[in-house]
Motif scaffolding. Structure first.
Motif, mmCIF file in Angstrom:
data_model
loop_
_atom_site.group_PDB
_atom_site.id
_atom_site.type_symbol
_atom_site.label_atom_id
_atom_site.label_comp_id
_atom_site.label_asym_id
_atom_site.label_seq_id
_atom_site.Cartn_x
_atom_site.Cartn_y
_atom_site.Cartn_z
ATOM 1 N N ASP A 1 0.852 -1.186 0.000
ATOM 2 C CA ASP A 1 0.000 0.000 0.000
ATOM 3 C C ASP A 1 0.889 1.238 0.000
ATOM 4 O O ASP A 1 1.534 1.543 1.018
ATOM 5 N N LEU A 2 0.945 1.926 -1.127
ATOM 6 C CA LEU A 2 1.795 3.105 -1.272
ATOM 7 C C LEU A 2 0.928 4.317 -1.580
ATOM 8 O O LEU A 2 -0.100 4.211 -2.253
ATOM 9 N N ALA A 3 1.377 5.448 -1.074
ATOM 10 C CA ALA A 3 0.658 6.695 -1.340
ATOM 11 C C ALA A 3 0.824 7.077 -2.805
ATOM 12 O O ALA A 3 1.948 7.124 -3.320
ATOM 13 N N SER A 4 -0.269 7.321 -3.455
ATOM 14 C CA SER A 4 -0.212 7.749 -4.844
ATOM 15 C C SER A 4 0.223 9.209 -4.901
ATOM 16 O O SER A 4 -0.019 9.988 -3.979
ATOM 17 N N ALA A 5 0.887 9.579 -5.978
ATOM 18 C CA ALA A 5 1.372 10.947 -6.138
ATOM 19 C C ALA A 5 0.685 11.602 -7.327
ATOM 20 O O ALA A 5 0.531 10.987 -8.385
ATOM 21 N N ILE A 6 0.266 12.840 -7.137
ATOM 22 C CA ILE A 6 -0.364 13.620 -8.201
ATOM 23 C C ILE A 6 0.571 14.756 -8.571
ATOM 24 O O ILE A 6 1.017 15.507 -7.698
ATOM 25 N N ASP A 7 0.903 14.870 -9.841
ATOM 26 C CA ASP A 7 1.798 15.932 -10.316
ATOM 27 C C ASP A 7 0.981 17.137 -10.751
ATOM 28 O O ASP A 7 0.013 17.008 -11.515
ATOM 29 N N VAL A 8 1.390 18.305 -10.266
ATOM 30 C CA VAL A 8 0.755 19.572 -10.623
ATOM 31 C C VAL A 8 1.828 20.497 -11.168
ATOM 32 O O VAL A 8 2.926 20.580 -10.607
ATOM 33 N N THR A 9 1.537 21.168 -12.261
ATOM 34 C CA THR A 9 2.520 22.071 -12.853
ATOM 35 C C THR A 9 2.522 23.410 -12.128
ATOM 36 O O THR A 9 1.510 23.855 -11.589
ATOM 37 N N GLY A 10 3.693 24.039 -12.122
ATOM 38 C CA GLY A 10 3.853 25.342 -11.486
ATOM 39 C C GLY A 10 4.903 26.162 -12.204
ATOM 40 O O GLY A 10 5.491 25.724 -13.196
ATOM 41 N N THR A 11 5.149 27.355 -11.682
ATOM 42 C CA THR A 11 6.105 28.281 -12.279
ATOM 43 C C THR A 11 6.942 28.917 -11.177
ATOM 44 O O THR A 11 6.415 29.280 -10.127
ATOM 45 N N VAL A 12 8.238 29.040 -11.436
ATOM 46 C CA VAL A 12 9.135 29.685 -10.477
ATOM 47 C C VAL A 12 8.951 31.201 -10.571
ATOM 48 O O VAL A 12 9.003 31.766 -11.666
ATOM 49 N N ARG A 13 8.745 31.830 -9.422
ATOM 50 C CA ARG A 13 8.582 33.284 -9.364
ATOM 51 C C ARG A 13 9.444 33.837 -8.237
ATOM 52 O O ARG A 13 9.596 33.194 -7.197
ATOM 53 N N PRO A 14 10.003 35.046 -8.417
ATOM 54 C CA PRO A 14 10.744 35.664 -7.311
ATOM 55 C C PRO A 14 9.786 36.166 -6.245
ATOM 56 O O PRO A 14 8.657 36.560 -6.542
ATOM 57 N N VAL A 15 10.243 36.156 -5.000
ATOM 58 C CA VAL A 15 9.410 36.666 -3.912
ATOM 59 C C VAL A 15 9.208 38.169 -4.075
ATOM 60 O O VAL A 15 8.106 38.691 -3.880
ATOM 61 N N GLN A 16 10.286 38.889 -4.426
ATOM 62 C CA GLN A 16 10.201 40.324 -4.665
ATOM 63 C C GLN A 16 9.995 40.572 -6.154
ATOM 64 O O GLN A 16 10.798 40.158 -6.985
ATOM 65 N N ARG A 17 8.917 41.262 -6.468
ATOM 66 C CA ARG A 17 8.590 41.549 -7.862
ATOM 67 C C ARG A 17 7.771 42.829 -7.896
ATOM 68 O O ARG A 17 6.822 42.990 -7.133
ATOM 69 N N GLU B 1 12.638 42.284 -10.793
ATOM 70 C CA GLU B 1 12.484 41.085 -9.983
ATOM 71 C C GLU B 1 13.704 40.908 -9.098
ATOM 72 O O GLU B 1 14.831 41.204 -9.496
ATOM 73 N N GLY B 2 13.472 40.410 -7.890
ATOM 74 C CA GLY B 2 14.563 40.094 -6.984
ATOM 75 C C GLY B 2 15.305 38.848 -7.424
ATOM 76 O O GLY B 2 14.794 38.032 -8.197
ATOM 77 N N ILE C 1 16.250 43.849 -14.185
ATOM 78 C CA ILE C 1 15.148 44.276 -15.051
ATOM 79 C C ILE C 1 14.675 43.060 -15.840
ATOM 80 O O ILE C 1 15.404 42.511 -16.659
ATOM 81 N N SER C 2 13.448 42.624 -15.576
ATOM 82 C CA SER C 2 12.927 41.425 -16.238
ATOM 83 C C SER C 2 12.027 41.749 -17.422
ATOM 84 O O SER C 2 11.826 40.906 -18.292
ATOM 85 N N ARG C 3 11.482 42.958 -17.476
ATOM 86 C CA ARG C 3 10.612 43.351 -18.597
ATOM 87 C C ARG C 3 10.749 44.842 -18.824
ATOM 88 O O ARG C 3 10.817 45.622 -17.861
ATOM 89 N N LYS C 4 10.783 45.227 -20.093
ATOM 90 C CA LYS C 4 10.972 46.635 -20.445
ATOM 91 C C LYS C 4 10.063 46.957 -21.632
ATOM 92 O O LYS C 4 10.496 47.022 -22.779
ATOM 93 N N PRO C 5 8.769 47.204 -21.376
ATOM 94 C CA PRO C 5 7.840 47.457 -22.481
ATOM 95 C C PRO C 5 7.900 48.872 -23.037
ATOM 96 O O PRO C 5 7.291 49.142 -24.068
ATOM 97 N N ALA C 6 8.594 49.800 -22.369
ATOM 98 C CA ALA C 6 8.642 51.196 -22.813
ATOM 99 C C ALA C 6 10.036 51.551 -23.310
ATOM 100 O O ALA C 6 11.017 50.855 -23.021
ATOM 101 N N ASN C 7 10.105 52.661 -24.043
ATOM 102 C CA ASN C 7 11.370 53.155 -24.595
ATOM 103 C C ASN C 7 11.413 54.672 -24.461
ATOM 104 O O ASN C 7 10.367 55.325 -24.359
ATOM 105 N N PRO C 8 12.632 55.248 -24.454
ATOM 106 C CA PRO C 8 12.727 56.712 -24.397
ATOM 107 C C PRO C 8 11.964 57.354 -25.562
ATOM 108 O O PRO C 8 12.030 56.882 -26.703
ATOM 109 N N GLY C 9 11.231 58.414 -25.248
ATOM 110 C CA GLY C 9 10.433 59.097 -26.263
ATOM 111 C C GLY C 9 8.987 58.680 -26.275
ATOM 112 O O GLY C 9 8.139 59.387 -26.827
ATOM 113 N N ASP C 10 8.664 57.508 -25.681
ATOM 114 C CA ASP C 10 7.259 57.085 -25.610
ATOM 115 C C ASP C 10 6.468 58.042 -24.726
ATOM 116 O O ASP C 10 7.004 58.645 -23.790
ATOM 117 N N LEU C 11 5.197 58.167 -25.021
ATOM 118 C CA LEU C 11 4.314 58.985 -24.196
ATOM 119 C C LEU C 11 3.720 58.098 -23.115
ATOM 120 O O LEU C 11 2.942 57.190 -23.402
#
Length: 344
Positions: free
Chosen positions: A48-64, A190-191, A169-179
């Motif tokens: 009698d063994l405990a069955s395991a269920i796999d669930v997908t996840g994503t790594v995220r920084p604590v500070q964001r 992100e940390g 810097i993990s994302r940079k959607p803006a550029n100099p000159g943008d309004l």
């Protein structure tokens, strides 16, 4: 004549049926001449063994943090690049704020004027040349102009965006000159020190989980596997997906990167399984097979269907029964019907 012919046909069919019903076949000369194979055997056992269920996840920084504009203006400076490390307090964005600067100058001028008027009336009141009502009115105007100055200073401070903590810097959607407009994302930071795995867990399993419950997590891209406690567990479930968001702490020093795929294992209810040593199972193409030690001391080839591998054992879904003995690591050339010399 017809009757005699029918009797002959019936006798021939009966003789043929009798020959086909024999279940024993004589050993072939080649198989009989094979020497006995020295093998180790193991008993198929149920557990009698405990069955395991796999669930997908994503790594995220604590500070964001997502930095956004507070007012409308052209982006004058954006002196960072994607992936660049930054320190807390570094200037990341500068937005043109000429109108707000002019408003601040105007508010400061009004503040100076109201201060002078208030000071003059207070002197006159002390000499009996003014009234208390006049002084109270000027005090109210002075307080109002002070608030106008603080408001303009606060709005002007929004023109310069600084890093709230050490990170990259993990994302940079803006550029100099943008309004830039209010609420428009400019940068994401992100940390790099603390990480968590965010996973949507089935709500049917939440009853056995709580903050602090350790879960096993695997990061396939980095080949990392660790056990981390649940740091946060949402009190509300997603009505459409029937899941609950959980955040699992990644131990310090674990080689992970933000955004990587993770697999979270959750123990289910115990399930009875048939287990054999993994070394007893061999594959030929897509077929899985084992050699069973028969009661007559000969090898019996058996096709099986396997399930999950658990340590050094493999689950057998079909093809074997509890209590049967299988050959562990069968030697090359072992044939069905060959005599077995079982090692102690």
């Amino acid at each position: 004549m017809k009757f005699a012919h029918c009797l002959l046909c019936f006798a021939a069919v009966a003789a043929a049926g009798a020959g086909c019903s024999r279940s024993e076949k004589p050993d072939s000369p080649g198989r009989a001449n094979l020497p006995a194979a020295r093998v180790a055997v193991a008993t198929v056992h149920a557990a009698d063994l405990a069955s395991a269920i796999d669930v997908t996840g994503t790594v995220r920084p604590v500070q964001r943090a997502l930095l956004a504009a507070q007012f409308m203006g052209a982006i004058e400076e954006l002196p960072v690049t994607l992936g660049q490390p930054v320190h807390a307090g570094d200037i990341l964005v500068k937005i043109a704020a000429g109108e707000i600067s002019a408003r601040l100058v105007q508010a400061q001028s009004q503040l100076n004027s109201s201060r002078r008027d208030l000071d003059r009336e207070r002197d006159l009141l002390a000499k009996g040349a003014s009234t208390a009502e006049m002084v109270r009115g000027l005090e109210d105007r002075f307080t109002m102009t002070q608030a106008m100055v603080r408001e303009a200073e606060t709005m002007l401070s929004y023109a310069t965006l600084r890093a709230p903590f050490d990170g990259v810097i993990s994302r940079k959607p803006a550029n100099p000159g943008d309004l830039a407009s209010p609420g428009m994302p400019l940068l994401e930071i992100e940390g790099t020190s603390d990480f968590q795995v965010e996973a949507a867990l089935p709500d049917s399993l939440i009853a056995s989980l709580a903050v602090g419950t350790p879960l096993t997590v695997e990061i396939p891209a980095m080949g990392a596997r660790f056990t981390g406690p649940i740091a946060e567990l949402s009190s509300a479930a997603d009505a459409s997906a029937h899941t609950v968001l959980a955040k699992i702490t990644v131990p310090a020093g674990t080689p992970v990167r933000s955004g990587e795929f993770a697999r979270v294992e959750i123990a289910g209810t115990p399930v009875r399984m048939l287990l054999v040593p993994t070394k007893a199972v061999s594959t030929v193409g897509q077929l899985e097979r084992v050699f069973v030690a028969g009661d007559d001391g000969r090898a019996i080839l058996r096709l099986v269907k396997t399930g999950a591998t658990r340590g050094a054992s493999t689950e057998i879904l079909a093809g074997l029964d509890d209590g049967e003995r299988v050959v562990v690591a069968p030697p090359a050339g072992l044939s069905e019907g060959q005599l077995l010399e079982i090692l102690p």
